[in-house]
Design a protein around this motif. Structure first.
Motif, short mmCIF file in Angstrom:
data_model
loop_
_atom_site.label_atom_id
_atom_site.label_comp_id
_atom_site.label_asym_id
_atom_site.label_seq_id
_atom_site.Cartn_x
_atom_site.Cartn_y
_atom_site.Cartn_z
N SER A 117 19.03 -10.99 4.24
CA SER A 117 21.10 -11.25 4.20
C SER A 117 21.22 -9.23 5.13
N ASN A 118 22.04 -9.28 5.42
CA ASN A 118 22.24 -7.90 5.99
C ASN A 118 23.32 -7.16 4.77
N LEU A 119 23.93 -8.01 3.65
CA LEU A 119 24.94 -7.52 2.85
C LEU A 119 23.76 -6.34 1.98
N ASP A 151 11.70 -3.94 -2.40
CA ASP A 151 11.77 -2.81 -1.60
C ASP A 151 10.63 -1.93 -0.32
N CYS A 152 11.55 -1.62 0.87
CA CYS A 152 11.53 -1.37 2.36
C CYS A 152 10.07 -0.38 2.35
N ARG A 153 10.76 0.56 1.33
CA ARG A 153 10.91 2.22 1.32
C ARG A 153 11.37 3.03 2.84
N ASP A 154 10.39 2.98 3.64
CA ASP A 154 11.23 4.22 4.73
C ASP A 154 11.72 2.79 5.66
N ALA A 155 11.20 1.68 5.71
CA ALA A 155 11.45 1.28 6.89
C ALA A 155 12.74 0.34 5.82
N MET A 156 13.56 0.20 7.80
CA MET A 156 15.12 -0.56 7.58
C MET A 156 14.43 -1.93 7.00
N GLY A 157 13.97 -2.63 7.26
CA GLY A 157 13.32 -4.17 6.70
C GLY A 157 13.19 -5.32 6.93
N ALA A 158 13.89 -5.45 8.20
CA ALA A 158 14.36 -6.96 8.48
C ALA A 158 13.12 -7.83 9.03
N ASN A 159 12.25 -6.99 9.25
CA ASN A 159 11.14 -8.36 9.82
C ASN A 159 10.16 -8.16 8.53
N LEU A 160 9.51 -7.16 8.09
CA LEU A 160 9.04 -7.32 6.48
C LEU A 160 9.54 -8.64 5.95
N VAL A 161 11.04 -8.03 5.61
CA VAL A 161 11.65 -9.17 4.92
C VAL A 161 11.32 -10.64 5.99
N VAL A 198 10.77 4.65 10.04
CA VAL A 198 9.71 4.20 10.84
C VAL A 198 9.62 2.77 11.42
N GLY A 199 9.04 2.16 12.21
CA GLY A 199 9.40 0.57 12.94
C GLY A 199 10.17 0.84 13.49
N GLY A 200 10.42 -0.39 14.51
CA GLY A 200 12.15 -0.69 15.65
C GLY A 200 11.61 -0.27 16.62
N THR A 201 12.62 0.33 16.74
CA THR A 201 13.24 1.38 18.06
C THR A 201 12.01 1.91 17.75
N LEU A 202 12.39 3.55 17.04
CA LEU A 202 11.58 4.65 16.15
C LEU A 202 10.54 4.42 17.16
N ARG A 203 9.60 2.96 16.82
CA ARG A 203 7.92 3.16 17.98
C ARG A 203 8.17 3.87 19.61
N VAL A 204 9.30 3.25 20.32
CA VAL A 204 9.51 3.36 21.49
C VAL A 204 10.16 4.77 21.98
N ASN A 229 18.04 2.89 14.75
CA ASN A 229 19.02 1.95 14.00
C ASN A 229 19.87 1.01 14.74
N ASP A 230 18.93 0.37 13.90
CA ASP A 230 20.18 -1.38 13.98
C ASP A 230 21.50 -1.46 13.56
N TRP A 231 22.39 -1.07 14.76
CA TRP A 231 23.90 -0.75 14.38
C TRP A 231 24.71 -1.85 13.93
N ALA A 236 0.91 -1.38 0.59
CA ALA A 236 -0.27 -0.13 -0.32
C ALA A 236 1.10 1.16 -0.26
N ARG A 237 1.85 1.40 0.56
CA ARG A 237 2.54 2.53 0.60
C ARG A 237 3.82 2.22 -0.87
N GLY A 238 3.92 1.37 -1.82
CA GLY A 238 4.67 1.90 -3.46
C GLY A 238 5.79 0.59 -2.90
P1 NAD Z 1 9.20 -3.00 11.42
O1 NAD Z 1 9.02 -4.71 12.28
O2 NAD Z 1 8.82 -2.11 12.63
O3 NAD Z 1 8.21 -3.05 10.35
C1 NAD Z 1 7.86 -2.00 8.99
C2 NAD Z 1 6.48 -1.35 9.95
O4 NAD Z 1 6.22 -0.12 9.74
C3 NAD Z 1 5.45 -2.30 8.74
O5 NAD Z 1 4.49 -3.20 9.76
C4 NAD Z 1 5.80 -1.37 7.66
O6 NAD Z 1 3.84 -1.94 6.91
C5 NAD Z 1 5.07 0.60 8.16
N1 NAD Z 1 5.20 0.75 7.29
C6 NAD Z 1 4.65 2.59 7.80
N2 NAD Z 1 4.68 3.51 6.77
C7 NAD Z 1 5.87 2.84 6.26
C8 NAD Z 1 6.93 3.33 5.42
N3 NAD Z 1 6.60 4.54 4.30
N4 NAD Z 1 7.43 2.66 5.02
C9 NAD Z 1 7.93 0.76 4.70
N5 NAD Z 1 6.95 0.99 5.69
C10 NAD Z 1 6.13 1.42 6.70
O7 NAD Z 1 10.45 -2.75 10.81
P2 NAD Z 1 11.71 -3.21 9.90
O8 NAD Z 1 11.77 -1.72 9.18
O9 NAD Z 1 10.93 -4.15 8.96
O10 NAD Z 1 13.30 -4.62 11.22
C11 NAD Z 1 13.45 -3.77 11.62
C12 NAD Z 1 13.59 -4.56 13.15
O11 NAD Z 1 14.61 -5.05 13.00
C13 NAD Z 1 15.01 -3.21 13.64
O12 NAD Z 1 14.21 -3.52 14.50
C14 NAD Z 1 15.89 -4.45 13.49
O13 NAD Z 1 16.93 -4.15 14.74
C15 NAD Z 1 15.64 -6.23 14.00
N6 NAD Z 1 15.88 -6.96 12.81
C16 NAD Z 1 16.34 -7.05 12.59
C17 NAD Z 1 17.12 -8.43 12.05
C18 NAD Z 1 18.77 -8.40 11.15
O14 NAD Z 1 18.89 -7.13 10.91
N7 NAD Z 1 19.12 -9.53 10.63
C19 NAD Z 1 16.68 -9.49 12.09
C20 NAD Z 1 15.55 -9.19 12.51
C21 NAD Z 1 15.37 -7.99 13.31
#
Ligand code: NAD
Length: 434
Positions: free
Chosen positions: A213-215, A178-188, A325-331, A280-282, A150-152
Motif C-alpha cells: 500500500s502506498n498509503l 520495516d524497510c530500513r533505508d529502502a523505499m521498499g516497494a519491491n521488497l514488500v 538505496v535501490g530503485g533509480t539510485l542504482r543507475v 525516488n518514486d514521486w 541482515a540489515r535489521g
Molecule cells: P529495490 O528493489 O532496489 O530493493 C532494495 C534493495 O536494497 C534490496 O535488495 C535490499 O536488500 C537492498 N539494501 C541495501 N542496503 C539496504 C538498506 N540499508 N536498507 C534496506 N535495503 C537495503 O527497491 P525497493 O525499495 O524495494 O523498491 C523501490 C522501487 O520499486 C522503486 O523504483 C519504485 O518506483 C518501484 N515500485 C514502486 C511501486 C509502488 O510504489 N506502487 C510498485 C512497484 C515498484
C-alpha cells in the motif's frame, strides 16, 4: 550535514561557481558535479532502465539554500521545471532560520504488504485462524527478504480486516515491514507474494491481489517551525499582519477542499523536487500524500499555521516512503550526486529533508498570498523563461526579462516585441568587426 547552507549572493554566481561553492559546503569534490550536466543519464543506461526508450528528458537541477533542520545545515537538491519554487523555498528557509530553523522527526520505515483474500465463507473464524498463525506468517515473510533481515529490517506485525458487507466474503491482511533505508516497494511486494498462498489456506478462501500500500501512514514525517512575526514583515506590511493573514489562509485550507488542494500542491512543489532529485518514486509519494490528506473523509491540508504569542508556528505531517538505496539510485548519476549533497545517511534523514522543503515551500506561498499576492514574485522569475520562449539568448534573456517586468506585461508577445527592439538597437556584426 553541510558546512553551511547559508550562502548569500549564490543566485548571482555563474553555474560553474555555484557548483564549486556547493561542493565546498557539502564536503564534495568539485568534479563530482559533472554528474549534473546534460550528460547526467545517458541513452544507453536509459534503455536499460525503462522500455521503448527514445532518449533522455532533462530538467533543471538546483539547490535550495538556508535549510536548517534540528540545528544542522543541509543543502537541498531540487529537480523542478517551475520558475520561482527554488527561490521561494530558499527565501522561506532563510526566514525560518531566524526562528531557529526547522524541527523534524520521522517514524521507522514501515510499509504494508496487502494480501487480499476472496470467497472467504466464514470471515470470523478465518480471522481467528490467521491471528493464531501470526508468528508463522511473520517468519514466512522474513524468509522472503533475507537481505533486509541482515540489515535489521523485516516483518514487524500484521493486521487482519474484513472488508465490505458479509456478502462480499472479502478480507485483507496487512503485513507491516520495516524497510530500513529502502523505499521498499519491491521488497514488500516480494513478501506479499511469498505469504499469499499460506494466508488463502488459513482463510479457506481464494488469493486476490498481493502488493504494497502506498498509503504508508506508519511511515510519517513531522516538521515544524516557529517564525517570529518580524521575520515575516514585507515592505508594505507588518510581520504581525502577515502572520495573521497566513493563519487565516491556513484556516481557509482547513475548511475548504478546493483551497486545501492548492495549499498541498504548494507543499508538494518542495517535496517532489527533492524526491525527484534523489531518484525516488514521486508517484508513490504523491499517492500517499493525497490519500493521507483525505484520511478523515474530506480532503485536508498537510500543513497548518497558527499564531502562538509573537510567533507563527507551522506544522506539517505526511507519509513519506523514500529510499537511499535501490530503485533509480542504482543507475542515475545525478540522483547519486543529489543524495550525496544532502549528506543523508538514512532514509529517515532524507524523508525529513524532503518534508522540510515542503513546509518551506508552504511558508513561502502563504506569506506571498497574505501580502503581495503570488504573482509578483512568481511572474518576475517566470519572465526569464518567457524571454527564452520568445527567442532571447545570452545577455538578452536578462534584458528582455527586466523590460517585460518593467512594462508589467510578462507575455511571450511582449518579450518578442522587446527582443526585436533590442536587436534593432544593437550594432550589427559588421559594425562590431569594424
Ligand atoms: P529495490 O528493489 O532496489 O530493493 C532494495 C534493495 O536494497 C534490496 O535488495 C535490499 O536488500 C537492498 N539494501 C541495501 N542496503 C539496504 C538498506 N540499508 N536498507 C534496506 N535495503 C537495503 O527497491 P525497493 O525499495 O524495494 O523498491 C523501490 C522501487 O520499486 C522503486 O523504483 C519504485 O518506483 C518501484 N515500485 C514502486 C511501486 C509502488 O510504489 N506502487 C510498485 C512497484 C515498484
Amino acid at each position: 550535514m553541510a558546512r553551511t547552507s547559508r550562502i548569500p549572493g549564490f543566485f548571482k554566481l555563474p553555474v560553474s561557481e555555484r557548483r564549486r561553492v556547493v561542493a565546498e559546503a557539502t564536503h564534495l569534490a568539485a568534479h563530482e558535479f559533472d554528474a549534473c550536466d546534460a550528460r547526467g543519464l545517458d541513452v544507453a543506461t536509459s534503455d536499460k532502465t525503462v522500455e521503448n526508450v527514445l532518449g533522455v528528458y532533462a530538467l533543471p537541477f538546483a539547490a535550495t539554500l538556508n535549510v536548517q533542520i534540528n540545528g544542522h545545515d543541509v543543502v537541498a537538491p531540487m529537480v523542478i521545471e517551475e520558475p520561482s519554487v527554488v527561490a521561494a523555498a530558499s527565501n522561506a528557509a532563510r526566514i525560518a532560520r531566524i526562528g531557529g530553523g526547522f524541527t523534524a522527526e520521522a517514524d521507522p520505515a514501515i510499509v504494508a504488504a496487502q494480501i487480499q483474500l476472496l470467497d472467504v465463507e466464514d470471515t470470523g473464524s478465518a480471522l481467528e485462524r490467521i491471528r493464531e498463525a501470526s508468528s508463522e506468517i511473520l517468519a514466512l515473510a522474513d524468509a522472503a527478504i533475507p537481505g533486509l533481515i541482515a540489515r535489521g529490517g523485516g516483518a514487524r506485525s500484521l493486521d487482519i480486516r474484513v472488508l465490505g458487507a458479509p456478502s462480499d466474503h472479502m478480507m485483507v491482511v496487512d503485513v507491516f515491514i520495516d524497510c530500513r533505508d529502502a523505499m521498499g516497494a519491491n521488497l514488500v511486494n516480494s513478501v506479499a507474494e511469498a505469504i499469499g498462498d499460506e494466508l488463502a489456506v488459513l482463510a479457506r478462501g481464494r488469493i486476490g491481489f498481493r502488493i504494497l500500500s502506498n498509503l504508508c501512514d506508519r511511515r510519517k514525517v513531522r516538521v515544524s517551525c516557529r517564525v517570529p512575526f518580524e521575520a515575516l514583515a514585507t515592505e508594505e506590511m507588518s510581520g504581525a499582519d502577515v502572520a495573521r493573514g497566513m493563519e487565516d489562509g491556513s484556516r481557509f485550507a482547513e475548511l475548504d477542499a478546493y483551497r486545501a488542494c492548492t495549499h498541498n500542491k504548494g507543499i508538494m512543489n518542495g517535496v517532489d523536487a527533492v524526491v525527484i532529485a534523489t531518484g525516488n518514486d514521486w508517484r508513490a509519494v504523491e499517492a500517499g500524500a493525497h490519500a493521507y490528506a483525505a484520511r478523515n473523509g474530506r480532503y485536508e491540508p498537510l500543513a497548518t499555521w497558527r499564531r502562538e504569542g509573537e510567533h507563527l508556528v507551522g506544522r506539517l505531517e505526511m507519509p513519506l516512503a523514500l529510499g537511499i538505496v535501490g530503485g533509480t539510485l542504482r543507475v542515475h548519476p545525478t540522483a547519486k550526486l543529489a543524495l550525496k549533497m544532502t549528506g543523508a545517511k538514512t532514509a529517515v534523514e532524507l524523508a525529513v529533508l524532503a518534508a522540510t522543503v515542503g513546509l518551506a515551500s508552504n511558508l513561502a506561498a502563504l506569506r506571498a498570498l497574505a501580502s503581495d499576492g503570488i504573482q509578483r514574485g512568481h511572474m518576475g522569475l517566470h519572465a526569464r523563461s518567457v524571454a527564452v520562449a520568445a527567442g532571447a539568448s545570452g545577455d538578452n534573456v536578462e534584458k528582455v526579462a527586466a523590460r517585460i517586468i518593467e512594462l508589467g506585461d510578462i507575455t511571450v508577445d511582449a518579450a518578442r516585441k522587446v527582443l526585436s527592439e533590442l536587436r534593432a538597437s544593437e550594432p550589427s556584426a559588421a559594425a562590431v568587426a569594424e
